[in-house]
Design a protein around this motif. Structure first.
Motif, PDB file in Angstrom:
ATOM      1  N   ASP A 119       2.831 -32.223 -47.026  1.00 18.03           N
ATOM      2  CA  ASP A 119       4.238 -32.228 -46.806  1.00 18.03           C
ATOM      3  C   ASP A 119       4.573 -31.264 -45.791  1.00 18.03           C
ATOM      4  OD1 ASP A 119       4.185 -34.377 -48.658  1.00 18.03           O
ATOM      5  OD2 ASP A 119       5.421 -33.004 -50.129  1.00 18.03           O
ATOM      6  N   VAL A 120       5.726 -31.435 -44.886  1.00 11.64           N
ATOM      7  CA  VAL A 120       6.421 -30.524 -44.279  1.00 11.64           C
ATOM      8  C   VAL A 120       7.744 -30.584 -44.709  1.00 11.64           C
ATOM      9  CG1 VAL A 120       6.838 -29.786 -41.681  1.00 11.64           C
ATOM     10  CG2 VAL A 120       4.585 -30.960 -42.328  1.00 11.64           C
ATOM     11  N   PRO A 121       8.442 -29.463 -44.983  1.00 11.47           N
ATOM     12  CA  PRO A 121       9.642 -29.337 -45.282  1.00 11.47           C
ATOM     13  C   PRO A 121      10.549 -29.729 -44.208  1.00 11.47           C
ATOM     14  CG  PRO A 121       8.441 -27.319 -46.051  1.00 11.47           C
ATOM     15  CD  PRO A 121       7.730 -27.961 -45.160  1.00 11.47           C
ATOM     16  N   SER A 122      11.867 -30.223 -44.579  1.00  7.89           N
ATOM     17  CA  SER A 122      12.934 -30.115 -43.532  1.00  7.89           C
ATOM     18  C   SER A 122      12.995 -28.878 -42.586  1.00  7.89           C
ATOM     19  CB  SER A 122      14.305 -30.543 -44.310  1.00  7.89           C
ATOM     20  OG  SER A 122      14.175 -31.775 -44.989  1.00  7.89           O
ATOM     21  N   MET A 123      13.284 -29.194 -41.261  1.00  6.86           N
ATOM     22  CA  MET A 123      13.496 -28.351 -40.291  1.00  6.86           C
ATOM     23  C   MET A 123      12.283 -27.337 -40.075  1.00  6.86           C
ATOM     24  SD  MET A 123      16.404 -29.401 -39.324  1.00  6.86           S
ATOM     25  CE  MET A 123      16.754 -28.344 -38.109  1.00  6.86           C
ATOM     26  N   CYS A 124      11.239 -27.612 -40.511  1.00  6.63           N
ATOM     27  CA  CYS A 124       9.873 -26.699 -40.301  1.00  6.63           C
ATOM     28  C   CYS A 124       9.139 -27.266 -39.196  1.00  6.63           C
ATOM     29  CB  CYS A 124       9.343 -26.548 -41.619  1.00  6.63           C
ATOM     30  SG  CYS A 124       9.942 -25.563 -42.805  1.00  6.63           S
ATOM     31  N   VAL A 125       8.039 -26.372 -38.887  1.00  7.54           N
ATOM     32  CA  VAL A 125       7.195 -26.713 -37.593  1.00  7.54           C
ATOM     33  C   VAL A 125       5.927 -26.803 -38.208  1.00  7.54           C
ATOM     34  CG1 VAL A 125       6.333 -26.096 -35.468  1.00  7.54           C
ATOM     35  CG2 VAL A 125       8.830 -25.935 -35.852  1.00  7.54           C
ATOM     36  N   ALA A 126       5.082 -27.801 -37.770  1.00  8.60           N
ATOM     37  CA  ALA A 126       3.723 -27.908 -38.279  1.00  8.60           C
ATOM     38  C   ALA A 126       2.825 -28.056 -36.949  1.00  8.60           C
ATOM     39  CB  ALA A 126       3.447 -29.001 -39.102  1.00  8.60           C
ATOM     40  N   THR A 127       1.989 -27.270 -36.970  1.00  9.41           N
ATOM     41  CA  THR A 127       0.974 -27.029 -35.822  1.00  9.41           C
ATOM     42  C   THR A 127      -0.268 -26.636 -36.209  1.00  9.41           C
ATOM     43  OG1 THR A 127       1.578 -24.699 -35.480  1.00  9.41           O
ATOM     44  CG2 THR A 127       2.905 -26.405 -34.203  1.00  9.41           C
ATOM     45  N   GLY A 128      -1.414 -27.082 -35.516  1.00  6.57           N
ATOM     46  CA  GLY A 128      -2.797 -26.511 -35.739  1.00  6.57           C
ATOM     47  C   GLY A 128      -3.784 -27.773 -36.388  1.00  6.57           C
ATOM     48  N   ILE A 129      -5.001 -27.339 -36.572  1.00  5.25           N
ATOM     49  CA  ILE A 129      -5.947 -28.271 -37.085  1.00  5.25           C
ATOM     50  C   ILE A 129      -6.759 -27.322 -38.510  1.00  5.25           C
ATOM     51  CG2 ILE A 129      -7.966 -29.843 -37.148  1.00  5.25           C
ATOM     52  CD1 ILE A 129      -7.243 -30.268 -34.212  1.00  5.25           C
ATOM     53  N   PRO A 130      -6.542 -27.603 -39.652  1.00  6.00           N
ATOM     54  CA  PRO A 130      -5.305 -28.405 -40.259  1.00  6.00           C
ATOM     55  C   PRO A 130      -3.748 -27.633 -39.921  1.00  6.00           C
ATOM     56  CG  PRO A 130      -6.478 -26.993 -41.912  1.00  6.00           C
ATOM     57  CD  PRO A 130      -7.326 -26.823 -40.325  1.00  6.00           C
ATOM     58  N   ALA A 131      -2.920 -28.402 -40.097  1.00  2.03           N
ATOM     59  CA  ALA A 131      -1.669 -28.090 -39.552  1.00  2.03           C
ATOM     60  C   ALA A 131      -1.262 -26.861 -40.690  1.00  2.03           C
ATOM     61  CB  ALA A 131      -0.553 -29.079 -39.679  1.00  2.03           C
ATOM     62  N   LYS A 132      -0.576 -25.801 -40.129  1.00  2.00           N
ATOM     63  CA  LYS A 132       0.092 -24.924 -40.726  1.00  2.00           C
ATOM     64  C   LYS A 132       1.584 -24.937 -40.672  1.00  2.00           C
ATOM     65  CE  LYS A 132      -3.725 -21.718 -40.584  1.00  2.00           C
ATOM     66  NZ  LYS A 132      -4.351 -20.251 -40.435  1.00  2.00           N
ATOM     67  N   VAL A 133       2.469 -24.799 -41.547  1.00  2.00           N
ATOM     68  CA  VAL A 133       3.829 -24.911 -41.599  1.00  2.00           C
ATOM     69  C   VAL A 133       4.530 -23.602 -41.476  1.00  2.00           C
ATOM     70  CG1 VAL A 133       5.792 -25.923 -42.789  1.00  2.00           C
ATOM     71  CG2 VAL A 133       3.621 -27.125 -43.046  1.00  2.00           C
ATOM     72  N   ARG A 134       5.471 -23.553 -40.711  1.00  2.00           N
ATOM     73  CA  ARG A 134       6.255 -22.299 -40.389  1.00  2.00           C
ATOM     74  C   ARG A 134       7.845 -22.579 -40.433  1.00  2.00           C
ATOM     75  NH1 ARG A 134       7.023 -20.798 -34.975  1.00  2.00           N
ATOM     76  NH2 ARG A 134       5.714 -22.275 -33.648  1.00  2.00           N
ATOM     77  N   THR A 135       8.590 -21.667 -40.887  1.00  2.00           N
ATOM     78  CA  THR A 135       9.948 -22.031 -40.821  1.00  2.00           C
ATOM     79  C   THR A 135      10.591 -21.278 -39.471  1.00  2.00           C
ATOM     80  OG1 THR A 135      10.003 -22.159 -43.439  1.00  2.00           O
ATOM     81  CG2 THR A 135      12.188 -21.636 -42.082  1.00  2.00           C
ATOM     82  N   PRO A 136      11.123 -21.858 -38.723  1.00  2.00           N
ATOM     83  CA  PRO A 136      11.687 -20.969 -37.400  1.00  2.00           C
ATOM     84  C   PRO A 136      12.944 -20.078 -37.948  1.00  2.00           C
ATOM     85  CG  PRO A 136      11.719 -23.352 -36.932  1.00  2.00           C
ATOM     86  CD  PRO A 136      11.286 -23.195 -38.499  1.00  2.00           C
ATOM     87  N   GLU A 137      13.033 -18.901 -37.242  1.00  2.00           N
ATOM     88  CA  GLU A 137      13.932 -17.845 -37.614  1.00  2.00           C
ATOM     89  C   GLU A 137      15.353 -18.621 -37.592  1.00  2.00           C
ATOM     90  OE1 GLU A 137      13.867 -14.624 -34.903  1.00  2.00           O
ATOM     91  OE2 GLU A 137      11.797 -14.260 -35.391  1.00  2.00           O
TER      92      GLU A 137
END
Length: 204
Positions: free
Chosen positions: A169-187
């Motif tokens: 899952d990717v939470p709302s308003m977050c960014v998923a990038t890479g293999i496997p995807a890593k999720v980060r929350t923008p500032e």
């Protein structure tokens, strides 16, 4: 009374279809800087052609005409390069940019105002007849070549970078990038779509 109601129902159906087409066209123009013409977009966008065909095949599918729906969807795949299973649920103002190589599985659910680039897969990770494809919330963008796999949810406004492989899952308003995807929350105050440009290699 019934003789009058049938034409009224038909008129409402046609009206809703025409409104949906206008919405799709305007959404496409807003997201594609290469054209500002509704006519050009209507005639020359394979992504829109795939979406409009899907709206027809989905109606056939849910009304018990599965074989007809599959045959029409396969014809659309040959013409547009986009494969959308008739069982998939697609929201309003959906846009597929370029289109080629997009695959959307049977149990996928796509919200309103979603955008996919070419080569995106909304695929399954199970062979069981269950909900096995992703759910995308409103306003999600998925970059070129990304694979979003399994019964997972991308929350509203989530952004997936090009070529990412997303299996959680990717939470709302977050960014998923890479293999496997890593999720980060923008500032705070940073648009998630703009946050994708923090890693420009993902767009190459």
């Amino acid at each position: 009374m019934s003789l009058l109601s049938a034409p009224r129902r038909a008129a409402r159906v046609v009206g809703r279809a025409a409104e949906g087409i206008r919405e799709d066209l305007d959404a496409a123009i807003a997201r594609d800087p290469a054209t500002d013409s509704r006519l050009e977009m209507a005639l020359a966008s394979p992504g829109l052609h795939a979406i409009w065909t899907h709206r027809l095949t989905h109606a056939l599918w849910v009304n018990g005409h599965q074989l007809s729906a599959r045959l029409i969807s396969q014809a659309a795949r040959a013409v547009t390069g986009v494969e959308i299973h008739p069982g998939a649920t697609i929201g309003r103002r959906f846009f597929i940019d370029h289109g080629m190589g997009v695959v959307i599985g049977e149990t996928a659910e796509v919200g309103d105002d979603v955008m996919l680039y070419h080569g995106v897969t909304l695929g399954g990770r199970s062979l069981e007849p269950v909900k096995r494809h992703p759910t995308l919330g409103d306003g999600v963008t998925v970059g070129a070549g990304a694979k979003v796999l399994g019964n997972i949810t991308l929350g509203h406004g989530a952004q997936v970078g090009a070529n990412a492989v997303v299996t959680k899952d990717v939470p709302s308003m977050c960014v998923a990038t890479g293999i496997p995807a890593k999720v980060r929350t923008p500032e705070a105050g940073v648009d998630p779509q703009h946050a994708l440009y923090d890693e420009p290699a993902l767009w190459i």
